[in-house]
Design a protein around this motif. Sequence first.
Motif, short mmCIF file in Angstrom:
data_model
loop_
_atom_site.label_atom_id
_atom_site.label_comp_id
_atom_site.label_asym_id
_atom_site.label_seq_id
_atom_site.Cartn_x
_atom_site.Cartn_y
_atom_site.Cartn_z
N GLU A 150 -83.28 72.10 -63.71
CA GLU A 150 -82.50 73.47 -63.55
C GLU A 150 -82.13 72.55 -64.71
O GLU A 150 -81.48 73.89 -65.67
CB GLU A 150 -82.32 72.71 -62.04
CG GLU A 150 -80.75 71.20 -61.95
CD GLU A 150 -80.21 72.30 -60.47
OE1 GLU A 150 -79.84 72.31 -60.83
OE2 GLU A 150 -80.43 70.68 -59.98
N ARG A 194 -88.58 72.04 -59.64
CA ARG A 194 -87.32 72.56 -59.61
C ARG A 194 -86.42 72.04 -58.55
O ARG A 194 -85.94 72.90 -56.80
CB ARG A 194 -87.30 73.97 -59.23
CG ARG A 194 -87.62 74.94 -60.30
CD ARG A 194 -87.46 76.19 -60.62
NE ARG A 194 -86.03 76.30 -60.98
CZ ARG A 194 -84.88 76.43 -61.51
NH1 ARG A 194 -85.68 76.15 -62.72
NH2 ARG A 194 -83.96 76.36 -61.62
N SER A 243 -83.61 73.20 -56.45
CA SER A 243 -82.49 73.70 -57.94
C SER A 243 -82.58 75.63 -57.94
O SER A 243 -83.69 75.72 -57.26
CB SER A 243 -82.74 73.09 -58.15
OG SER A 243 -83.62 73.45 -59.19
#
Lengths: 420, 420, 420
Positions: free
Chosen positions: B149, B394, B420
């Motif tokens: 992220e 993520r 994320s």
Amino acid sequence: MMTHEDNSFLTETDSGTPMGSYLRSFWIPCMVSGEVPAADEAPVRLRLLGEDLIVFRDSAGRVGVLDQHCPHRRASLFFGRNEECGIRCVYHGWKFDVEGNCLDMPNEPASSTYREKVKAIAYPTRERGGLLWVYMGKSADLAQFPDFEWLDMPAGHLYASRWEQDCNSIQAMEGELDAAHVSFLHRRIDRLDEKKHSLSGSYFQVDRAPRWHVKDTDYGFIAASQRDVEDGQSYWRMNQFLLPFYTMITSEPGNARMTRMWVPKDDEHCWVIAVNFRAEATLQESELRAWKNGDTTHRKVIPGTTQPLENRSNDYLIDRQLQKTVSFTGIAGVRAQDAMVTESAGPIVDRTREHLGTSDIAIVRMRRRLIAEARTFSDGNVLPVAAQRGELYRVRAHQAVLDRDKLFDQEADVVAAMRS
Amino acid sequence: MMTHEDNSFLTETDSGTPMGSYLRSFWIPCMVSGEVPAADEAPVRLRLLGEDLIVFRDSAGRVGVLDQHCPHRRASLFFGRNEECGIRCVYHGWKFDVEGNCLDMPNEPASSTYREKVKAIAYPTRERGGLLWVYMGKSADLAQFPDFEWLDMPAGHLYASRWEQDCNSIQAMEGELDAAHVSFLHRRIDRLDEKKHSLSGSYFQVDRAPRWHVKDTDYGFIAASQRDVEDGQSYWRMNQFLLPFYTMITSEPGNARMTRMWVPKDDEHCWVIAVNFRAEATLQESELRAWKNGDTTHRKVIPGTTQPLENRSNDYLIDRQLQKTVSFTGIAGVRAQDAMVTESAGPIVDRTREHLGTSDIAIVRMRRRLIAEARTFSDGNVLPVAAQRGELYRVRAHQAVLDRDKLFDQEADVVAAMRS
Amino acid sequence: MMTHEDNSFLTETDSGTPMGSYLRSFWIPCMVSGEVPAADEAPVRLRLLGEDLIVFRDSAGRVGVLDQHCPHRRASLFFGRNEECGIRCVYHGWKFDVEGNCLDMPNEPASSTYREKVKAIAYPTRERGGLLWVYMGKSADLAQFPDFEWLDMPAGHLYASRWEQDCNSIQAMEGELDAAHVSFLHRRIDRLDEKKHSLSGSYFQVDRAPRWHVKDTDYGFIAASQRDVEDGQSYWRMNQFLLPFYTMITSEPGNARMTRMWVPKDDEHCWVIAVNFRAEATLQESELRAWKNGDTTHRKVIPGTTQPLENRSNDYLIDRQLQKTVSFTGIAGVRAQDAMVTESAGPIVDRTREHLGTSDIAIVRMRRRLIAEARTFSDGNVLPVAAQRGELYRVRAHQAVLDRDKLFDQEADVVAAMRS
């Protein structure tokens, strides 16, 4: 490129290796005479072809080069006493002369004859041309001395120095035989036109991809480079490679001549010995001052050592700002520049991963010649031709400007100028 | 415990080793962007997975990561000239662009096509998330970037630093996955109750033998620890291991998040790269000041180097008086404490002589997973799943207090918080 | 001379080697008691027979000698906490007592019995005669302590020191057994007649090739040297070699007696431990002052270390001018002279290249005895005789002047003087 096996064969010179035996069939320069201690002074250490030795001068002025270890129980003779024509081990007082004979063995009974049976490893030595030479092979009586013109010059005609390079001797010598690099590595970028029409000077920039002519000889070869310059002419440089580790690079007219020697200290370090000389006149104050300062054809060392000031541990004191504006490398001194490119390839360059070009022809010929010679002569029982005929070494490097259709070895005056 | 063979398999990453090939199938973070020189500035050195490289930024701003040795005769390109979209070797002027193409070979004749046949070893690079990344494998076109992220956060949201740890990367990373040690190694002994009832704080002291739940995922695993605390509740920490060398340790609520990377420099040294970030806001002045000072999640280094101030050669500046009164170790800084325990086990820990306990479950799983993956994918011809699917990255670490009979992955809000 | 195989057999003492197992069947002195930290103070490092150990004193005053690496994941216990009768690893808090028992394993569940199954490698210790001793073999319960007369002397009767020598222990000990070198290595050249008619003094110069009589004993041997001096008499010195690494050199009448120990640190370094004592009286202020200053039978070390001031890296501070006029070596201190000759032969002397003489008989006998003993007892299952009978060590070195036709061991008063 090269096989891993050939690379090892070419670069390993310890006692017992084929290349080591081949080198030991020649007289080997190892030190500047001024570095040899005075008579009866303390010995100094010398590492040569992977062997740890000591060097001392006896009461009669003869120089001894002995294995560092006493043959008794191997204490170091470096700590020995140099007294009355011999070096005495301080452990038990065994005393050896420059030939390795045991002169005294005071811890044995007076009646003992053991003294006559023990010899120290000692190598024959000579002092000539401002250098100490040593013979580490089997045939000291047969091998001839290389008859360089500078061997017996009168005082004031010759200057010699020695320094250490932190890589194998072969790649150090390749940097010298590789005349193509002069157009790059040693280039000034702040005054390209300054030396125009000197014999070298800007010729290196006019033609940076010379044609190569390598001519084999009994002593090695002539590496001639031909650069096309103005008015239908060629600028020729004829450098010399002399077996097993000598090079002669042509000097500017009027400058002192030189010979350089690339002698293994061990497989990952070498001694560079440089001799400058003038046959016709004494050396000039200005050039002596420069050489003693480590400039031009010599190298600046840390005082009292053979360690160059600019070295691998300090990135050769590279100045990145100077590299942008003044010189191609940002490193001060031609010899430091040479050391940087050869040492930065690693202690022993991995020749299996090279990509050689046309400018590498002299280097390839040197490697092949040394490998072929060492294959033939490595047993040391028959001497190589060059080790038998000292007069082969009476040669010179030379440079000339010739008409473009001429070859250097067809010109009588050029050929004559290459004999000393 | 482990066999000697497995230990070697796990820890050796030079070119040609199975684990080395496996790692080379991923994009590899290797340097902080700010460490990469500006356009046309001098290159810097980088050692990575046992390979000696140089890093430079060309006139167009592209970053080149090349084998340190020129393909010609292997002089170091570190001393090269970075000029007009390429790095030029100072030995003979060969010039290479960031892709390794030879742009100029001025010591070859103008007619030569040799230039087109010679390539420098060059690795594709990216600059993302404040870091330089390199791809050292065969499948640069196929491998996906790990989609952390923090890769494309705006300025001011992210801080990154890099330092060296003097041991194999695996045991360095084990120190991070080993959440059990927090109760001991990093313990203050002068204020046990101070942080009571913070989410972590004294929970580490209330239950120092947590239960472990390791949950495999496509990208690696979640290592969850469950500590029984007051009121029938459990304190859970969910840390992340992401193939092949990433870790995410849960932060205190309100603190910046972080990702750490454990990248082999060679088999006996590794690079630790730490990234802190805030998705929702810019970083705070106070935390930036602490990180730049080498505190908390970063490390204090000797200025101008990647060498930590507290290191093996100085016994990590241990203060035995402080060890009696203030902290468990007497060593300042959580990262220095981690380095001490992992480095003091030796350059490559001898895993045949370990005695693992229940708290080592995450470490064991990490070893087994890496060995299994490397066995499957070490030829590099098929990419590992995680190297093909960037979106797997993520994820976030997280912590929570749950009723004692709940498991972390059965709670929808916990599971959501870990994306994320 | 010796074969390469025998030389390795004689000099290698790591765990698992035959000579290493043999040495480990004896109690081994390893440190001066004053070097052992006080109760509950931080541990210190000790390298012994190639093993990395830590030494600490627990709350009850007992000394622990443990493998440096925690058995869990091998963090160094050197950084551990010495607290409440045990050393605690700071990684996960595992705590071990001086016997290697695990007292606490706080990262395991309270119900776990794993703690009872894990042991740290710990060696039994004793403190006697001002020294720390350790037993590294299998038979600590059976091996007897060598019953030196100085083991239990009252305070003020004994002085001990320890320093490091940078070579294998065997060649270091050879320098001590080699009484012939005293006539040379330690000779003053500025006052040959000064000590005439002292028992030793100029006798060493009157007869520098003594006859040797080596008499085997259960504990080792007596190496007696006979020098013919004036008036039809012989000057005898009876030095002692006690298995496996002790020597006793005869002192001047009225001087303190001494025992020296030559203990492997590893194969290329050894610990020299010297003990001086007076059975009948307390030591004198003047001799204590000299010993603490590193003079005579002890060695000057760099403060806070065991590293001698005069060492290989500084050529033992040799003064070549003094070597010409004052002493045979130009090196200050008898112990530094001994270190120079033994260390300068290399880390492990190459005994395949020696040339032994008649004065080397004691050395040859020591080598053969150790090799024979190690061949017989290297499995450690049956103890060597000397390790079973501590009373064998109640002996002394001695010197005497006898009529030339007498042998030392036929004189009742000489034989009696050699028992303690």
